[in-house]
Every structure is written in structure tokens, then in C-alpha cells.
Enzyme design. Structure first.
Site, short mmCIF file in Angstrom:
data_model
loop_
_atom_site.label_atom_id
_atom_site.label_comp_id
_atom_site.label_asym_id
_atom_site.label_seq_id
_atom_site.Cartn_x
_atom_site.Cartn_y
_atom_site.Cartn_z
N LYS A 1 0.83 -1.21 0.00
CA LYS A 1 0.00 0.00 0.00
C LYS A 1 0.86 1.26 0.00
CE LYS A 1 -2.15 1.74 3.64
NZ LYS A 1 -1.95 3.22 3.60
N ASP B 1 -6.78 0.87 1.41
CA ASP B 1 -6.68 0.99 2.86
C ASP B 1 -7.97 0.49 3.49
OD1 ASP B 1 -8.55 2.95 2.39
OD2 ASP B 1 -7.47 4.53 3.45
#
Length: 207
Positions: free
Chosen positions: A121, A139
Site C-alpha cells: 500500500k 486501505d
């Protein structure tokens, strides 16, 4: 309603609400963005933005940060949580960037994800925001809303990321990432919107 129809409603609504989304983390270049994203793990962007000015006043380049010890970095980031681990990762990552990459943050997923404390991420955010490479960082907001809006049945962030990338063209990935995060915070938080937010209403999502 088909999944493509739902995806179209989501993207159209988000584009209207957030025509020019900007990343909430304050930064001035790829390096300060990388550090800010590393700090944002299990921490709010608002909190990160409170601590980074003092940290970057002390060290805002890989060379400067690598000259510090984790013990010197930790007081600056203590309120971000996991400060001991994050301080060690920040110092070691800075050292590697300086020694192996000439002080330049790598511009490939492979090299970024090889850095201490940098997961997929974080690498995706840096690749998209700093280098303009199409990426769709997932997320907790995006994972939650993609499933709630029935855009994915994925049971982990990797599966949700793959599903979203199939639904939307590459050119939209970066902006959609930011838009969904902003929307989740403003209109449809984790505690729920009761089915009344613009997108849940349009998709007939039950409370």
C-alpha cells in the site's frame, strides 16, 4: 443493478464531490511522502501532519535522516503509534535509499517494497502520487466501502485491489483511491451512515 452499473454510480458521484482530490498527507517530494505514508500506518493522516513538520525540520532528506538514530527519531513520532518500529524502519530505509539508490526514492514497486517498513500500500501511494504510475492502494476505508457497495467480495485487501482494478480503467485508479478515502471519512465512516449517504442511497444499500 449490475456490478458495472454500481461501479459507474460510485465513480460518477465521487468525481462530482471531489473533482480534484489531493492526498491529505503534507509533503514536498517523494521522500517526505514516503516517510509520511510510513507513519500513517495505524494512525490518522491528521496526526501524521502534526508531527512531520518538526521531524522534517530536523531531517528532510535520506542523508540527513540516516545520520540519526532511531532513538533520536522516536520522540518526533511518538504520538503516531508503533513509534519504536517506525523509527527503526525510517532510519534504515533512509540509509538504504542514500547508499543504494543515490539518495533518490526508488520508482519501482519491487525496490520500494524491499525497503524496511514499506508494504504494497505504501509503495502504491508513492508510485502513484510521486511518480504518476497507475496504482490503486487499498486501505481500510476502501476495503470496507468496496465490499459495502458490492464492488468486491474479496476477503483481504489484495483481492479487493484486484477487483477494483478490473472494474475501473488505469487512468482513474489514483484519483478513485483518494476519492473513496475522502468519502469514507466525510460521508460513510466505519460506524455507518445508516444507508443515507449519497452513494449508499443511490445503490439502495441497507443500513
Amino acid at each position: 443493478m449490475t456490478i458495472k452499473e454500481r461501479a459507474s454510480i460510485v465513480s460518477a458521484t465521487l468525481a462530482e464531490l471531489y473533482p480534484a482530490p489531493e492526498i491529505p498527507l503534507q509533503h514536498k517530494d517523494a521522500y517526505t511522502l514516503l516517510i509520511a505514508v510510513m507513519l500513517s500506518a495505524q494512525c490518522t493522516d491528521a496526526r501524521v501532519n502534526l508531527v512531520t513538520p518538526a521531524l522534517f525540520a530536523r531531517a528532510s532528506t535520506p542523508r540527513q535522516m540516516a545520520q540519526l538514530t532511531p532513538e533520536e527519531v522516536r520522540p518526533y513520532i511518538a504520538t503516531c503509534g508503533l513509534s519504536e518500529r517506525k523509527a527503526a524502519s525510517i532510519v534504515e530505509t533512509s540509509r538504504i535509499i542514500e547508499e543504494r539508490h543515490g539518495g533518490i526514492v526508488p520508482s519501482s514497486f519491487e525496490e520500494l517494497e524491499a525497503l524496511p517498513g514499506v508494504g504494497h500500500k505504501t509503495a502504491s501511494v508513492v508510485m502513484n502520487q510521486a511518480y504518476g504510475h497507475p496504482a490503486f492502494p487499498v486501505d481500510t476505508h476502501i476495503y470496507r466501502l468496496a465490499r459495502k457497495w458490492k464492488l468486491s467480495k474479496g476477503t483481504n485487501v489484495e483481492q479487493v485491489e484486484r477487483d477494483l482494478k478490473k472494474l475501473y480503467p488505469r487512468r482513474e485508479w489514483g484519483a478513485l483511491h483518494l476519492r473513496i478515502v475522502l468519502y469514507g471519512r466525510q460521508y460513510c465512516p466505519a460506524r455507518g451512515c445508516g444507508g443515507t449517504c449519497p452513494i449508499c442511497s443511490a445503490l439502495n444499500i441497507s443500513p
